[in-house]
Design a protein around this motif. Structure first.
Motif, short mmCIF file in Angstrom:
data_model
loop_
_atom_site.label_atom_id
_atom_site.label_comp_id
_atom_site.label_asym_id
_atom_site.label_seq_id
_atom_site.Cartn_x
_atom_site.Cartn_y
_atom_site.Cartn_z
N ALA A 91 9.10 -15.78 -2.81
CA ALA A 91 7.76 -15.19 -2.71
C ALA A 91 7.66 -14.00 -3.65
CB ALA A 91 7.48 -14.75 -1.27
N HIS A 92 6.42 -13.62 -3.94
CA HIS A 92 6.14 -12.43 -4.74
C HIS A 92 5.27 -11.49 -3.92
CE1 HIS A 92 7.23 -15.32 -7.91
NE2 HIS A 92 7.62 -14.26 -8.60
N TYR A 93 5.63 -10.23 -3.89
CA TYR A 93 4.90 -9.24 -3.11
C TYR A 93 4.53 -8.06 -4.00
CZ TYR A 93 6.98 -11.75 0.84
OH TYR A 93 7.35 -12.72 1.73
N ALA A 94 3.33 -7.54 -3.79
CA ALA A 94 2.88 -6.33 -4.47
C ALA A 94 3.23 -5.13 -3.61
CB ALA A 94 1.38 -6.39 -4.72
N VAL A 95 3.79 -4.11 -4.21
CA VAL A 95 4.26 -2.94 -3.48
C VAL A 95 3.08 -2.05 -3.09
CG1 VAL A 95 5.63 -0.82 -3.67
CG2 VAL A 95 6.51 -2.98 -4.59
N HIS A 96 3.10 -1.59 -1.83
CA HIS A 96 2.10 -0.61 -1.37
C HIS A 96 2.58 0.81 -1.61
CE1 HIS A 96 -0.90 1.40 1.03
NE2 HIS A 96 0.03 1.84 1.87
N SER A 97 3.84 1.08 -1.27
CA SER A 97 4.45 2.38 -1.53
C SER A 97 5.96 2.16 -1.59
CB SER A 97 4.10 3.40 -0.44
OG SER A 97 4.55 2.94 0.83
N GLY A 98 6.68 3.13 -2.17
CA GLY A 98 8.11 2.93 -2.30
C GLY A 98 8.88 4.20 -2.58
N SER A 99 10.20 4.04 -2.62
CA SER A 99 11.11 5.13 -2.95
C SER A 99 12.23 4.55 -3.81
CB SER A 99 11.67 5.77 -1.67
OG SER A 99 12.43 4.81 -0.92
N ALA A 100 13.32 5.30 -3.96
CA ALA A 100 14.40 4.83 -4.82
C ALA A 100 15.13 3.64 -4.24
CB ALA A 100 15.38 5.97 -5.09
N ASN A 101 15.14 3.49 -2.91
CA ASN A 101 15.88 2.38 -2.30
C ASN A 101 15.07 1.64 -1.24
OD1 ASN A 101 15.81 4.37 -0.37
ND2 ASN A 101 17.91 4.00 0.35
N ALA A 102 13.75 1.74 -1.27
CA ALA A 102 12.92 1.08 -0.27
C ALA A 102 11.52 0.87 -0.82
CB ALA A 102 12.87 1.88 1.03
N PHE A 103 10.82 -0.10 -0.23
CA PHE A 103 9.41 -0.29 -0.56
C PHE A 103 8.70 -0.89 0.64
CE2 PHE A 103 11.65 -4.12 -1.90
CZ PHE A 103 10.87 -5.13 -1.38
N ASP A 104 7.41 -0.62 0.73
CA ASP A 104 6.56 -1.17 1.79
C ASP A 104 5.53 -2.12 1.17
OD1 ASP A 104 7.91 0.47 3.49
OD2 ASP A 104 6.31 1.96 3.68
N ILE A 105 5.18 -3.15 1.93
CA ILE A 105 4.09 -4.04 1.52
C ILE A 105 3.11 -4.16 2.67
CG2 ILE A 105 5.58 -5.34 -0.04
CD1 ILE A 105 5.52 -7.59 2.04
N LYS A 106 1.84 -4.35 2.33
CA LYS A 106 0.82 -4.61 3.34
C LYS A 106 0.80 -6.09 3.67
CE LYS A 106 -2.65 -0.96 2.73
NZ LYS A 106 -4.08 -0.72 2.41
N VAL A 107 0.84 -6.41 4.96
CA VAL A 107 0.80 -7.81 5.37
C VAL A 107 -0.51 -8.45 4.93
CG1 VAL A 107 0.82 -9.36 7.36
CG2 VAL A 107 2.36 -7.40 7.29
N SER A 108 -1.60 -7.68 4.97
CA SER A 108 -2.91 -8.23 4.62
C SER A 108 -3.03 -8.58 3.14
CB SER A 108 -4.02 -7.24 5.00
OG SER A 108 -3.85 -6.02 4.30
N GLU A 109 -2.14 -8.06 2.30
CA GLU A 109 -2.23 -8.30 0.87
C GLU A 109 -1.23 -9.33 0.36
OE1 GLU A 109 -1.82 -4.54 -1.04
OE2 GLU A 109 -3.72 -3.75 -0.32
N THR A 110 -0.44 -9.90 1.25
CA THR A 110 0.53 -10.89 0.82
C THR A 110 -0.14 -12.23 0.65
OG1 THR A 110 1.12 -11.43 3.11
CG2 THR A 110 2.39 -9.70 2.02
N ARG A 111 0.18 -12.89 -0.45
CA ARG A 111 -0.35 -14.23 -0.69
C ARG A 111 0.53 -15.30 -0.03
NH1 ARG A 111 -4.22 -14.54 -4.63
NH2 ARG A 111 -4.63 -12.60 -5.76
N THR A 112 1.70 -14.92 0.41
CA THR A 112 2.62 -15.83 1.09
C THR A 112 2.85 -15.31 2.49
OG1 THR A 112 3.72 -16.22 -1.03
CG2 THR A 112 4.84 -17.00 0.94
N ASP A 113 2.94 -16.21 3.45
CA ASP A 113 3.23 -15.79 4.81
C ASP A 113 4.54 -15.01 4.83
OD1 ASP A 113 0.99 -17.01 5.77
OD2 ASP A 113 1.99 -18.87 6.32
#
Length: 802
Positions: A91-113
């Motif tokens: 899957a491909h996910y667009a990052v909502h926010s992140g740091s040097a060793n982590a990132f968050d994604i919004k469930v509402s913006e994912t094109r894949t379950d």
């Protein structure tokens, strides 16, 4: 025209030519400007990206003629997924926010379950891409070390049109990228993700009470028992049948592998309706005294109907219903929700139950310092006149439940309070994020949006995010918003049916899927060709069985006290014989209740079976010999006798193989069946053994004696009617395609025969076919192909041994 020009002077002729050239130039410039602007609009003024190929890499010879897209070939292997390759999720996910060793994604913006199971993606590999002026560049590779699903963001208000302010919304559903909500006074709202609500026209005067959506459209019901349907959310029609009381619940139930499912609707006691969007009909069911307050559909396709008289019923098809006696209660059931393979049910007087992954139910009512009853009593308003101690206060009704993840649960009381648990309901505390104002209803939608209805008609929304942590961290900088994450997760097979409830999850066994007998355990293991490039398919399948004494009474079954819950023996829900006769689908985790044809082999402890899809290879008027090949190894505690047999209504042929210890062994045997096989016949392949121990299987191949594993099927080379083509497009060879393991195109022909939807072929074999046809090969390289795979591809085509 030439005569006309002859009468003009030379200077005048020059003037006409110059004016004509200027006019043509102006027209050309105007045309280019119009096309340029139109193109700019269509591309939203984004910078164009130019891809350049070197002259050496471009084929100079154009091919003119007929082309064929090759989607498949006759398989030389009747067995599906005989190599037991693991499953690949990409899957491909667009990052909502992140740091040097982590990132968050919004469930509402994912094109894949995206999975809402905690730590589901641990071990997945990721590549982080960042957009530059002209391309997307990979900036980092890493492995996921932690995955936290269901992080709830701060809630924000949703603006409602002024003309319907103050109306309480009754239900929500999600359809074609928008949320739809219904309520009293013919209220129907359409809400985009992250936007405000707009009112939709509803031409019927009614108080709407429930709404649901399917692929074909929407269905809603009202307080007078009427049902309405719409294919676009704008124009609604009244269905001819109605119920005696208000519509309490509507649900859409998808049917696996089908384009459309069915709707269910409930009304008064015993009233259930079933059907399609515009064709509902009443059901005659055992549900008599209960009015169904909610439908709950689990991931394993079981439908639960919750009754207001304390009964719960389940169904596999929406028509035939059976009471779930383990959930019988004196209190009404009011709400339910699912997450992954778990289901949660709540009801009156604080009652709550959980359905575990193995199909067993458990009431969450044990007392403790942070238990659900104690937490509910603490938030119950104290009445000084009644002088009732804390432990005797009446528990409030639980009118709602959100299964945010497999661990995180939120329940709603009739007073508008919420409690939160992050350990599957073991401990509870008030939920601070929702505590600033009372809530009358809450709903979690597939988009990841949570809608909260407040007294007075106010509406608010919050979103779910998921946090990924990875190693190694970025050497410099941080993961930025809008960075692109390419994720790949390889998952093997695992199923433990030692203590499965055999009546829990029923389903048919499909042709081409592996199944295991009750009482055994299967799990993916290392490949028989581990590390051998071009042959390693990623895994094998291990089968384990441990003999045990069947308990004869309650004492032998073990005891349980307040401090420990460790039984001394495994529980057995059926006789030992019946346990072995039941087969469980390994891929779908369902049980086939009807005993499968297994003549004269009741002495075996465990067996692995597959119903063979004969339509893939058998041809008419031919009685061929068949050959079976497979790799096998065993544990030291196994007796070394592995029985392999083919079974069916007309066939019972088998052989016992002696398997020495100490590594993998290749086995081969020829079978001649007494009767001619037809595509519609029923034929099973079975592997079984007696006693305790473990066996590993890999590279199971079964086909015509004229064929060989790794070669093009003889049915292709013998065919005299092959089509003529100048170009052959290799669509059946996945190179960098999503869902396929890297370099799977070089696995031997025959080992590449997966399930029906994932069947593919060896690149060398289809190139051999192109050579037979005298056609030019056309390779299809997809977006997941990386540099090292393309390098190996070039070596493979050039004849370099891999």
């Amino acid at each position: 025209m030439s005569r006309f020009f002859r009468h003009l002077s030379g200077s005048l002729r020059r003037r006409v030519l110059i004016v004509t050239a200027i006019v043509l130039a102006v027209i050309l410039v105007a045309t280019v400007a119009i096309v340029s602007r139109s193109t700019d609009r269509l591309t939203s003024r984004r910078n164009a990206m130019v891809l350049q190929l070197s002259d050496q890499s471009v084929g100079r010879n154009a091919v003119l003629g007929t082309g064929i897209n090759l989607t498949g070939l006759p398989d030389n292997n009747l067995i599906s997924n005989g190599s037991f390759s693991p499953q690949l999720f990409q899957a491909h996910y667009a990052v909502h926010s992140g740091s040097a060793n982590a990132f968050d994604i919004k469930v509402s913006e994912t094109r894949t379950d995206i999975s809402l199971t905690e730590n589901h993606f641990v071990g997945a590999s990721i590549a982080i891409y960042r957009e530059t002026f002209s391309s997307m560049e990979e900036i980092h590779d890493a492995v996921i070390t932690s995955y936290e699903a269901g992080r709830i963001m701060d809630k924000t208000p949703v603006l409602i049109p002024e003309e319907i302010t103050g109306i309480s919304l009754a239900d929500f559903t999600y359809w074609e990228g928008h949320t739809y909500a219904c309520g009293s006074n013919s209220t129907l709202l359409k809400i985009p993700s992250g936007g405000d609500a707009t009112a939709l026209s509803f031409d019927f005067l009614s108080d709407l009470t429930a709404i649901a959506a399917g692929p074909e459209g929407l269905m809603t019901g009202d307080a007078s028992g009427r049902l309405f349907s719409s294919r676009d959310g704008i124009f609604w029609q009244l269905l001819p049948l109605e119920m005696s009381t208000a519509v309490k619940a509507i649900a859409y139930v998808p049917i696996p592998n089908e384009a459309n499912g069915f709707f269910l609707a409930s009304g008064g006691p015993g009233e259930l309706m079933f059907g399609r969007l515009q064709d509902m009909s009443p059901l005659n069911t055992p549900i008599q005294d209960d009015a169904v307050t909610a439908f709950v559909v689990t991931e394993d396709d079981i439908i639960y109907a919750l009754g207001d008289q304390g009964r719960v019923y389940f169904s596999m098809n929406g028509v035939e219903w059976t009471e779930e006696t383990e959930l019988a209660s004196e209190n009404a059931w009011l709400a339910g929700d699912v997450s992954g393979n778990l289901a949660f049910f709540t009801g009156a007087s604080g009652q709550m139950a959980i359905r575990r992954a193995n199909g067993l139910f458990e009431f969450l009512g044990a007392e403790g310092s942070d238990s659900l009853p104690r937490a509910l009593r603490r938030i119950t308003p104290y009445d000084p006149d009644s002088n009732v101690p804390l432990r005797k206060r009446t528990l409030p009704n639980l009118s709602g439940v959100l299964s945010v993840t497999s661990e995180k649960i939120v329940v709603l009381t009739e007073h508008g309070d919420t409690l939160f648990s992050n350990d599957q309901g073991m401990t509870w505390q008030p939920y601070a994020l929702f505590s600033d104002q009372p809530i009358s209803r809450m709903s979690l939608l597939p988009s990841g949006d949570i809608y909260l209805v407040h007294p007075g008609g106010e509406l608010s929304r919050t979103e779910l995010t998921s946090r990924f942590m990875f190693e190694p961290a970025l050497p410099s900088g941080e993961v930025q918003p809008d960075d692109l994450i390419a994720l790949s997760l390889v998952t093997g097979y695992r199923m433990d049916v030692e203590n499965q409830d055999l009546a829990a999850r029923e389903g048919d066994l499909r042709a081409g899927e592996w199944s295991i007998s009750g009482g055994a355990e299967v799990a993916s293991s290392e490949d028989a060709d581990d590390g051998r490039i071009g042959y390693d398919s990623g895994g094998s399948l291990g089968i384990t069985f441990n003999e045990y004494a069947v308990p004869t009474d309650d004492k032998e079954r073990g005891s349980q006290d307040d401090d420990e819950a460790t039984p001394t023996e495994r529980s057995d829900t059926s006789s030992e014989f019946m346990r072995k006769e039941r087969l469980f689908s390994i891929a779908r985790q369902t049980v086939f209740q009807t005993p499968v044809n297994n003549p004269n082999r009741s002495y075996l402890s465990a067996r692995l079976s597959q119903r063979i899809d004969l339509s893939r290879l058998v041809v008419g008027n031919v009685l061929p010999l068949f050959r079976l090949e497979f790799d096998v190894s065993r544990s030291d505690d196994a007796d070394g006798e592995l029985e392999v047999w083919f079974s069916g209504p007309l066939i019972n042929e088998g052989k016992v193989f002696t398997v020495p210890s100490g590594g993998w062994r290749h086995q081969r045997e020829t079978f001649a069946f007494p009767k001619k096989l037809h595509p519609e016949d029923e034929l099973w392949i079975n592997f079984g053994f007696s006693g305790s121990g473990s066996y590993k299987l890999d590279n199971v191949w079964f086909g015509r004696s004229e064929d060989a594993r790794g070669a093009l099927s003889s049915l292709v080379t013998e065919n005299e009617t092959l089509p003529e083509a100048d170009v052959l497009r290799f669509d059946c060879v996945p190179i960098g395609r999503s869902g396929y393991l890297s370099e799977s195109w070089c696995l031997p022909e025959g080992s590449t025969s997966g399930i029906r939807e994932k069947r593919f072929h060896n690149l060398g074999c289809v190139m051999q076919l192109a050579d037979l046809l005298g056609a030019q090969p056309w390779l299809v390289v997809d977006m997941h192909a990386k540099e090292i795979e393309l390098l190996h591809l070039m070596e493979y085509i050039a004849g370099s041994p891999l």
